[in-house]
Design an enzyme around this catalytic site. Sequence first.
Site, PDB file in Angstrom:
ATOM      1  N   ASP A   1       0.672  -0.955  -0.021  1.00 24.68           N
ATOM      2  CA  ASP A   1      -0.147  -0.045   0.187  1.00 24.68           C
ATOM      3  C   ASP A   1       0.772   1.160   0.136  1.00 24.68           C
ATOM      4  O   ASP A   1       0.109   2.416  -0.076  1.00 24.68           O
ATOM      5  CB  ASP A   1      -1.028  -0.185   1.168  1.00 24.68           C
ATOM      6  CG  ASP A   1      -0.101  -0.348   2.631  1.00 24.68           C
ATOM      7  OD1 ASP A   1       0.800   0.294   2.818  1.00 24.68           O
ATOM      8  OD2 ASP A   1      -0.750  -0.730   3.482  1.00 24.68           O
TER       9      ASP A   1
ATOM     10  N   HIS B   1       6.666  -7.893  -1.538  1.00 23.26           N
ATOM     11  CA  HIS B   1       5.669  -8.259  -2.142  1.00 23.26           C
ATOM     12  C   HIS B   1       5.223  -7.360  -3.388  1.00 23.26           C
ATOM     13  O   HIS B   1       3.891  -7.202  -3.810  1.00 23.26           O
ATOM     14  CB  HIS B   1       4.246  -8.697  -1.181  1.00 23.26           C
ATOM     15  CG  HIS B   1       4.454  -9.838  -0.600  1.00 23.26           C
ATOM     16  ND1 HIS B   1       3.810 -10.251   0.516  1.00 23.26           N
ATOM     17  CD2 HIS B   1       5.762 -10.813  -0.600  1.00 23.26           C
ATOM     18  CE1 HIS B   1       4.195 -11.398   1.287  1.00 23.26           C
ATOM     19  NE2 HIS B   1       5.468 -11.492   0.422  1.00 23.26           N
TER      20      HIS B   1
ATOM     21  N   CYS C   1       3.482  -5.653 -17.889  1.00 20.82           N
ATOM     22  CA  CYS C   1       2.932  -6.510 -18.933  1.00 20.82           C
ATOM     23  C   CYS C   1       3.260  -7.932 -18.359  1.00 20.82           C
ATOM     24  O   CYS C   1       4.335  -8.398 -18.076  1.00 20.82           O
ATOM     25  CB  CYS C   1       3.420  -6.063 -20.341  1.00 20.82           C
ATOM     26  SG  CYS C   1       2.896  -7.279 -21.508  1.00 20.82           S
TER      27      CYS C   1
ATOM     28  N   CYS D   1      -0.842  -4.284 -23.300  1.00 18.55           N
ATOM     29  CA  CYS D   1       0.546  -3.439 -23.257  1.00 18.55           C
ATOM     30  C   CYS D   1       0.594  -2.741 -24.667  1.00 18.55           C
ATOM     31  O   CYS D   1       0.421  -3.634 -25.678  1.00 18.55           O
ATOM     32  CB  CYS D   1       1.383  -4.648 -23.290  1.00 18.55           C
ATOM     33  SG  CYS D   1       3.325  -4.085 -23.514  1.00 18.55           S
TER      34      CYS D   1
ATOM     35  N   CYS E   1       3.210  -4.811 -26.938  1.00 15.84           N
ATOM     36  CA  CYS E   1       3.148  -6.265 -27.307  1.00 15.84           C
ATOM     37  C   CYS E   1       1.663  -6.714 -27.169  1.00 15.84           C
ATOM     38  O   CYS E   1       1.407  -7.925 -27.783  1.00 15.84           O
ATOM     39  CB  CYS E   1       4.055  -7.308 -26.669  1.00 15.84           C
ATOM     40  SG  CYS E   1       3.693  -7.763 -25.100  1.00 15.84           S
TER      41      CYS E   1
ATOM     42  N   GLY F   1       2.579  -6.788  13.329  1.00 16.88           N
ATOM     43  CA  GLY F   1       1.313  -6.881  12.436  1.00 16.88           C
ATOM     44  C   GLY F   1       1.234  -7.968  11.400  1.00 16.88           C
ATOM     45  O   GLY F   1       0.658  -7.695  10.309  1.00 16.88           O
ATOM     46  N   THR F   2       2.151  -9.043  11.525  1.00 15.35           N
ATOM     47  CA  THR F   2       2.098 -10.256  10.630  1.00 15.35           C
ATOM     48  C   THR F   2       1.934 -11.325  11.188  1.00 15.35           C
ATOM     49  O   THR F   2       2.260 -11.824  12.430  1.00 15.35           O
ATOM     50  CB  THR F   2       3.367 -10.316   9.807  1.00 15.35           C
ATOM     51  OG1 THR F   2       3.279 -11.418   8.764  1.00 15.35           O
ATOM     52  CG2 THR F   2       4.656 -10.280  10.766  1.00 15.35           C
TER      53      THR F   2
ATOM     54  N   ASN G   1       1.512  -7.257  18.213  1.00 14.52           N
ATOM     55  CA  ASN G   1       0.418  -7.787  17.640  1.00 14.52           C
ATOM     56  C   ASN G   1      -0.660  -8.016  18.458  1.00 14.52           C
ATOM     57  O   ASN G   1      -0.255  -8.389  19.619  1.00 14.52           O
ATOM     58  CB  ASN G   1       0.743  -9.296  16.944  1.00 14.52           C
ATOM     59  CG  ASN G   1      -0.269  -9.691  15.998  1.00 14.52           C
ATOM     60  OD1 ASN G   1      -1.258  -9.603  16.206  1.00 14.52           O
ATOM     61  ND2 ASN G   1       0.279  -9.910  14.773  1.00 14.52           N
ATOM     62  N   PRO G   2      -1.882  -7.625  18.412  1.00  7.99           N
ATOM     63  CA  PRO G   2      -3.100  -7.709  19.231  1.00  7.99           C
ATOM     64  C   PRO G   2      -3.094  -9.360  19.662  1.00  7.99           C
ATOM     65  O   PRO G   2      -3.868  -9.610  20.540  1.00  7.99           O
ATOM     66  CB  PRO G   2      -4.386  -7.103  18.785  1.00  7.99           C
ATOM     67  CG  PRO G   2      -3.958  -7.060  17.061  1.00  7.99           C
ATOM     68  CD  PRO G   2      -2.330  -7.035  17.267  1.00  7.99           C
TER      69      PRO G   2
END
Length: 248
Positions: free
Chosen positions: A103, A118, A126, A147, A150, A187-188, A213-214
């Site tokens: 994000d 990621h 493309c 594209c 191509c 947070g993972t 982390n919660p």
Amino acid sequence: MNFTNDLIESLIKADKIAVLTGAGMSAESGIKTFRDPDGLWAKLNPEELASIEGFMRNPETVWNWYNERRKVIAMANPNEGHIALAKMETLYSNFTLITQNIDRLHQAAGSKNVLELHGNIVENHCLRCKKPYLEDIDINSKILPVCPLCGGKIRPSVVWFGEQLPQNTLFEAEKATEECQVFLSIGTSTEVYPAAALPYIAKNNGAVVIEINPRMTSFSNEASFVLNGTAATVLPELVKSIAGKKNK
Ligand code: OAD
């Protein structure tokens, strides 16, 4: 939240910090996580929406789903946790922020040394010739762009299940992880590899590993410290506790 002296000491003494963030980092910016009870994968099928096979079967469906995510992300702002991490970076001469998030909210908060494991949702390329697609995207159009070079299908430059991570980025992330004295996992769920291996690599190389982390994760029992709270509440307090005591 009260932090133990040991935890604060480890952060003050360290000069090399590596941080891994996941979807929970952006939850308080209004972006859904994947594996929480109300997360994206509770209702949607990752094999259909986040794999090359899914894209080949239904390219428009996948493209439109990413357009919906683009809309949510375009409305989102960095939260206090993102801002605290950007501030934390200024306290250290060697600070690497490794994120699984696509994000770009870390950069929006001012973080500089960010490794995107990621990919990101802003760029596209493309599928056939792999060249970047530089035209503006109409996020309201249901038509998949092709594209101009191509004629291949355009896809978001994110990493899908079954695809290799950008190898240089992964190499840099592993290097920072091996070398750091303190590693934060924030947070993972630590479920998706190779990112999920990083906290273990840090621990095996002698780093103090702090999890924020919660909820408990598969890594929690391995962590040196578990801070049971959300990114936007814990991080500002944590950074406040070390700022002023930490000389670069
Ligand atoms: P997950 O959805 O698997 O895990 C999110 C974690 O964030 C959970 O452990 C939550 O308890 C925690 N969490 C929720 N709210 C939080 C908050 N406010 N503050 C801190 N933590 C909070 O997300 P990831 O671990 O990022 O990959 O998932 C890894 C990868 O799986 C993603 O990058 C994505 C996904 O499928 C691909 O799409 C390839």
